[in-house]
Scaffold this active site. Structure first.
Site, PDB file in Angstrom:
ATOM      1  CG  ASP A 461      -1.780   1.182   1.353  1.00 13.61           C
ATOM      2  OD1 ASP A 461      -2.322   1.612   0.327  1.00 13.61           O
ATOM      3  OD2 ASP A 461      -1.928   1.708   2.468  1.00 13.61           O
ATOM      4  CG  PHE A 625      -7.006  19.335  -8.169  1.00 13.74           C
ATOM      5  CD1 PHE A 625      -5.920  19.782  -8.902  1.00 13.74           C
ATOM      6  CD2 PHE A 625      -7.137  17.978  -7.932  1.00 13.74           C
ATOM      7  CE1 PHE A 625      -4.980  18.885  -9.388  1.00 13.74           C
ATOM      8  CE2 PHE A 625      -6.201  17.073  -8.413  1.00 13.74           C
ATOM      9  CZ  PHE A 625      -5.128  17.535  -9.152  1.00 13.74           C
ATOM     10  CG  ASP A 765      -3.538   8.167  -2.579  1.00 12.83           C
ATOM     11  OD1 ASP A 765      -4.619   8.214  -1.987  1.00 12.83           O
ATOM     12  OD2 ASP A 765      -2.474   8.548  -2.080  1.00 12.83           O
TER      13      ASP A 765
END
Length: 1245
Positions: A461, A625, A765
């Site tokens: 991870d 964003f 992510d």
């Protein structure tokens, strides 16, 4: 309306409460565009599936809804299947392997998966029949001891898991019961309960958000345990529930029926609707209203929610996998060796039985008996010449029990003991102790110790595993000038490799650059006297610096929190880098201290007066964003009425939006960005422009219309409006923040890469974040070509808007297959180059399908680095399974959150990081450590030691048991296979328990073929494990053959020495007991002396165990022989009366034992001199280092250097590869081109 039924009878108090809610900070302008959007056509289509297959769950929330359910039942309407399943769901979870009912059968099954235990069970059954070669007690006792001891160990380990589960299940939360919110345990929560969760608490189940402490019913959620991301997510409840449920009292009489999808593992999807009591309208639910178990409420005082999924039905537990019963490769191979030994045992039993049958048939001829002592004339079936075939068959069963010592029953329990002690030493290793968190390493299961030395691929991870979950502002480029003297982890690792003493010796940049007396600030590791302490006003471009700092202080969505006592300001941010920017601006003179609905307030350093002045900026618009825009902008109006657009984003999108005439230092800034990226830093470009009033007014009309649109092209309209202003920007500079890696991560990755271990990163992510971390920890570097597989293409996005699922699926699958094939072609055509494979979660879904995963794995194996982004927990587990089954090699998964549990359980070895965000990963792991860097010592030192020890231990076990068993066979052959044992039964039962067990356990615990320092110095030594050099068939068979040779030497030399020799003073020759005891003594001496030759690292314990085994034999022989003949049988007084006083006994045992060792000693010397293994060379070097401690005078310096160079293999990843690439870049500077920058576009997409 539920809200009306629950109205407060006191109108004044009601108005005050409403007033307080209106005073709460309204953050609507800070939401991302998707937050709170109106339901679209797609939502309506999803809602139409409610009640169909897979969407059958019905949840009755609140007291009033339960009354409605009772009314339905009173009218004879049975509850639906969805209602029954929901009502019966418990919120209790379990990660254990056993429970009270399954422990006995399941653990017994685990024990009898071992073929040796099955054999000994059958052998113990034979011991209770007349066919037994020795007593039943001596046959069954070792098996019972082994089984019970192993089951107790399993019970203790599972009990510890149960204790951790109990701690989670007994956590407290607030549940609406009896007209008020009362404390209740997590395990007592049921579907339909109304829950109140307060700030910084974890959600106990999957909830539908009903309302929150904010007026517009939003809340901030941290999903660290689910997807690994530390940035906060925004959730918002429906207006239909939030307006009527502002506080605790409003839930009296509230009721609702929620119809939604059945439990599933999809974290990012949720389909359902809610029907509030007394309303005839159904309101659609989306993922925006779903709060997932194990995520945390942040920056919100409280929320209310209705429970829809509990316990193992929650999405996080659906992503978890059942606790597997893991067995190491060595143990599985050991079973095959046992099969081989069983086959050999059956073979020699058959051969012996045939010979016995032939001899029995010929025993009685013409009234004359050949073997008169067996009385074939007066016998039962066992020696009856007339039934020799049956006698041979019965002899086969006797032989199967007699030769049972070929199979080492104590091997399993000895290995269990050794592994427990190895795990204890892993736990006690001070080099893997994290002092800051007071956390040692912890081997939670000892079954897989040797697997730590055979790891081929690590799947890790990112967030919380490679990183510390913190960003630090460390450098910046303003107006073409680089500022900041901080040193990154990557730079420090590279300096250490180059031998730079100034940088490499620093433990952390913060400690080195922190001025004395200055308190370290979290998120700020910037030091430069040119801009610190207000000195930037003296710089040549002070006006640009001023605007740069103002942009940092204004262009964000952070919320300040002021400590009333100390006055210190802290910031809550959606992402850690945003917080770092605001902190940096504060430290450099621009303090953001307050936000209202429409304004932000700053303390600014005035360059003219040099004093702090208060200024406010009106926030007109926020352009958020996202991964497509790769930039964020805010439009503000200052106190003078001027309107500015402040923008920050990736250089790949920002540079193309710069004004050509007003960005003079563009090339210098790009050069600085490249340098920052090479140092592992995350960079953003900062730019601005001043807007005219009419220009902004036109934009505002278009932007507002786009936001209010409900058409499918809403996002395009918003982007089109934003694009009107985000043009002709004036460049200010660039920021560089360090996504703070855990200490020592680059060095650890480098060392693991040198050891030949492949490293894959599986993260939830975004792709940009994962790539930046790849650069930071040196898994990626400039010059490494990137093969990017993504479905974020214009064609796929256009299809997704059309809503044709079949077309979307087909096009997506075809696109992924095409990208994989193009990547393979590119990799095959560029032999010798290093590639990195980067794939997103959507693409991974299709890459893991049965007809695609083989090709995907081939491409991934050919790449130096693999990064899987936006991966769900299920995908992480599936990738881990693919690597494990597809390569057939040992995989290790390491993570720190609940989102990593699946891959930790799926991998051969699961390692949990003892982080600050829950203990789910640790609870599911086999080994837990506090920091990623400890993986280096865990694998290269403890892993190698455990593998070499267990391998040597098993080979030695087979050797000593074959040596012992073959002497039994030879005696059988010597006595025409009469079924009589060579040794006394209790002497045989004690062989593995008393006389040879201690030394082998000591070797398994303490032996070191190479010291820890040399294991780390020569990482290629680790490859002995993945290549299985120490436990391959050639080595195993070699030890077996050596055991046969030793047995032949011992038996024939002993019998030849004593056969015709007078053994007593009266001239008597030896009897069977004396011969057996002498041979037994030679066996004990030979196998213990062999241990002394095998051990590489002697300790006092090993000496004591080796010689104690020999001493115990003599003690046993004397003590057992002194017992009454009823117990000692043939060994009565055999030592005191026969052996001890006979010089020939002592001479024969000494010489025979030494002779038995000659084959091994000869082979060992020849191999070490002419065919040395890698560890043999390092052992020789270690010996020479001890004899020549001064390196200047050592004659082996050149050999050491050559060995070191061989060990430091050329890898495509790591600090070493980055350094080598930099050297090559300088040598071939004329061939460098910009396509190899870290921001290069994908090679294949």
């Amino acid at each position: 309306m539920a809200g009306e039924q629950g109205d407060d009878p006191n109108p004044d108090r009601r108005r005050r409460r409403r007033s307080r809610r209106r005073a709460a900070l309204r953050l609507s302008r800070l939401y991302s565009f998707a937050c709170g959007r109106r339901p679209s056509v797609a939502d309506d289509d999803a809602g139409s599936r409610i009640g169909g297959p897979g969407f059958s769950r019905v949840v009755n929330a609140g007291d009033a809804a339960l009354r409605l359910q009772q009314q339905q039942q009173g009218q004879g309407q049975p509850p639906s299947a969805g209602q029954l399943l929901a009502a019966s769901s418990s919120n209790s979870i379990s990660t254990t392997k056993y429970n009270l009912l399954t422990f006995l059968p399941k653990s017994l099954f685990e024990q009898f998966r071992r073929v040796a235990n099955v054999y000994f069970l059958v052998s113990a059954g034979i011991a209770y029949s007349p066919l037994a070669a020795y007593s039943s007690a001596s046959a069954i006792a070792p098996l019972i001891f082994v089984i019970v001891a192993t089951m107790l160990k399993e019970a203790v380990e599972d009990w510890r898991r149960n204790q951790q589960d109990t701690e989670v299940n007994n956590r407290s939360t607030k549940v609406f019961q009896g007209g008020a919110f009362r404390d209740a345990k997590w395990k007592d929560i049921r579907v339909g309960d109304i829950i109140k969760v307060e700030k910084d608490q974890f959600f106990p189940a999957d909830l539908v958000l009903l309302s929150s402490s904010y007026e517009d019913a939003i809340c901030y959620v941290e999903t660290m345990n689910l997807d690994g991301e530390t940035n906060l997510k925004l959730k918002q409840s429906l207006e239909a529930t939030s307006t009527s449920l502002p506080d605790d009292e409003s839930f009296r009489g509230f009721g609702a029926v929620i119809r939604c999808e059945d439990p599933n593992a999809h974290l990012y999807s949720f389909v359902g609707n809610i029907e509030i009591q007394d309303q005839q309208q159904q309101h659609p639910l989306s993922p925006q209203q779903l709060l997932l178990r194990d995520s945390k409420l942040r920056n919100t005082e409280f929320v209310y929610g209705a429970v829809v999924f509990t316990g193992h039905d929650t999405k996080v537990m659906q992503n978890a996998m059942k606790v597997p019963s893991k067995r190491s490769n060595i143990e599985r191979k050991m079973d095959r060796v046992i099969y081989l030994l069983l086959f050999s045992l059956v073979l020699i039993s058959v051969v012996g039985s045939i010979f016995f049958g032939v001899a029995t048939r010929d025993d009685l001829r013409d009234g004359r008996m050949k073997r008169w002592y067996l009385r074939p004339d007066d016998t039962e079936i066992y020696f009856d010449p007339d039934r020799s075939a049956v006698a041979a068959l019965l002899h086969f069963l006797t032989a199967m029990q007699l030769y049972s010592y070929f199979i080492p029953i104590s091997l399993y329990i000895s290995i269990e003991i050794v592994k427990l002690l190895q795990a204890h030493f892993i736990n006690q290793d001070i080099h893997m102790y994290h002092e800051e968190s007071d956390t040692p390493a912890h081997a939670r299961t000892s079954n897989l110790n040797e697997e730590l030395g055979q790891v081929d691929t690590i799947l890790t991870d990112k967030t919380g595993t490679l990183t510390c979950n913190s960003m630090e502002f460390i450098k910046c480029s303003i107006a073409g000038t680089a500022y900041g003297r901080g040193v990154t982890e990557v730079e420090r690792a590279m300096a250490k490799r180059k031998g730079s003493p100034l940088i490499a010796d620093m433990d952390s940049g913060t400690q080195y650059f922190q001025p004395e007396g200055k308190v370290a600030v979290k998120g700020f590791n910037f030091r430069d006297e040119r801009v610190m302490e207000g000195n930037w006003v003296n710089e040549p471009h002070s006006d640009v610096i001023e605007m740069f700092l103002r942009l940092l202080a204004v262009c964000h969505t952070c919320i300040p929190e002021v400590d009333e006592e100390s006055g210190k300001i802290s910031y809550e941010a959606e992402s850690p880098d945003e917080a770092a920017f605001v902190v940096a601006a504060k430290e450099l003179g621009f303090t953001f201290y307050q936000r209202t609905q429409t304004n932000v307030f700053l303390h600014e350093l005035d360059p003219v007066s040099g004093k702090q002045v208060d200024r406010s900026y009106q926030i007109l618009n926020v352009l958020e964003f996202n991964s497509a825009r790769k930039r964020m902008s805010v439009i503000v109006k200052n106190e003078e009425g001027k309107i500015f657009l402040f923008s920050k984003g990736a250089d790949s999108v920002m540079f193309e939006r710069l004004s050509g005439s007003q960005s003079a230092y563009r090339e210098v800034t790009q050069q600085h960005i490249n340098e920052y990226a090479d140092a592992g830093l995350r960079t953003l470009v900062l730019a601005y422009r001043e807007l005219e009033e009419d220009e902004y007014a036109y934009f505002d009309r278009k932007f507002t219309a786009a936001k209010n649109s409900i058409s499918t092209d809403r996002d395009e309209k918003i982007e089109e409006a934003a694009d009107l202003l985000e043009r002709d920007l004036i460049l200010l500079g660039a920021t560089a923040v360090e996504d703070k890696l855990q200490k020592g991560v680059p060095e650890c990755v480098d060392k693991l890469a040198q050891a030949g271990i492949k490293i894959w990163v599986l993260t939830g992510d975004k792709m940009e974040t994962a790539i930046n971390i790849g650069y930071a920890c040196s898994l990626l570097r400039q010059g490494m070509k990137q093969i990017i597989i993504t479905l974020e293409t214009a064609d796929i996005i256009a299809l997704e808007k059309g809503g044709d699922k079949a077309a979307i699926t087909k096009a997506s699958k075809d696109s992924v297959v095409q990208q994989i094939n193009e990547g393979k072609k590119l990799a095959n055509a560029s032999a010798g180059e290093s590639f990195a494979l980067i794939i997103d979660g959507k693409s991974l879904t299709y890459a893991l399908e049965d007809d695609t995963k083989g090709t995907f794995l081939e491409l991934a194996i050919g790449c130096g680095s693999v990064i899987c982004c936006r991966s769900s927990p299920k995908q992480k587990a599936l990738v881990t399974r693919l690597v494990k089954t597809g390569t057939g090699k040992v995989t290790l998964a390491i993570g720190d959150g609940a989102n990593d549990v699946g891959m930790i359980q799926e991998a051969d070895i699961g390692v949990g990081i003892s982080g600050a965000e829950g203990m789910q990963a640790v609870m599911a792991s086999d080994v837990s450590i506090a920091q990623f860097r400890f993986l280096e010592r865990l694998l290269l030192v403890h892993g190698h030691w455990c593998y070499s020890r267990i391998s040597a231990m098993i080979c030695y076990f087979f050797y000593k048991n074959i040596t012992f068993g073959v002497t039994l066979f030879l005696y059988e052959a010597y006595t025409s296979f009469s079924g009589q044992p060579f040794y006394n039964d209790w002497a045989m039962a004690s062989y593995n328990v008393l006389f040879t067990s201690l030394s082998v356990i000591a070797m398994g615990v303490f032996n070191q073929d190479v010291s820890a320092r040399f294991c780390l110095k020569f990482p290629m030594l680790y490859q002995e494990g993945p290549q299985n050099l120490l436990f391959r068939w050639r080595r195993i068979i070699g030890w077996m053959v050596y055991g046969v040779a030793s047995a032949v030497i011992i038996f024939f030399l002993t019998t030849a020495s004593l056969q015709h020799q007078a053994f007593r003073r009266g001239g008597q020759v030896v009897d069977q007991a004396t011969l057996g005891a002498t041979a037994y003594t030679s066996v004990v001496w030979a196998v213990n002396l062999q241990m002394a030759l095998t051990v590489n690292y002697f300790t006092l314990v090993q000496h004591a165990c080796i010689w104690a085994g020999v001493a115990l034999w003599y003690v046993f022989l004397a003590a057992y022989g002194a017992i009454t003949p009823y117990f000692s049988t043939t060994y009565y007084m055999v030592f005191a009366g026969a052996l001890a006083g006979a010089p020939s006994y002592w001479v024969v045992t000494l010489l025979v034992s030494i002779a038995a060792l000659v084959p091994y000693f000869t082979y060992s010397v020849a191999k070490s001199w002419f065919f040395p293994d890698y560890h043999n060379q390092i052992q020789w070097l270690s010996h020479r280092e001890r004899t020549h401690p001064d390196p200047e005078s050592s004659a082996d310096v050149e050999f050491s250097h050559a060995l070191r160079q061989f060990s430091v293999r050329s890898t495509g990843v790591g600090v070493s590869a980055r350094r080598d690439a930099a050297v090559l870049l300088r040598l071939n500077s004329t061939q460098v081109h910009h396509a190899d920058s870290p921001q290069q576009p994908e090679v294949s997409s």
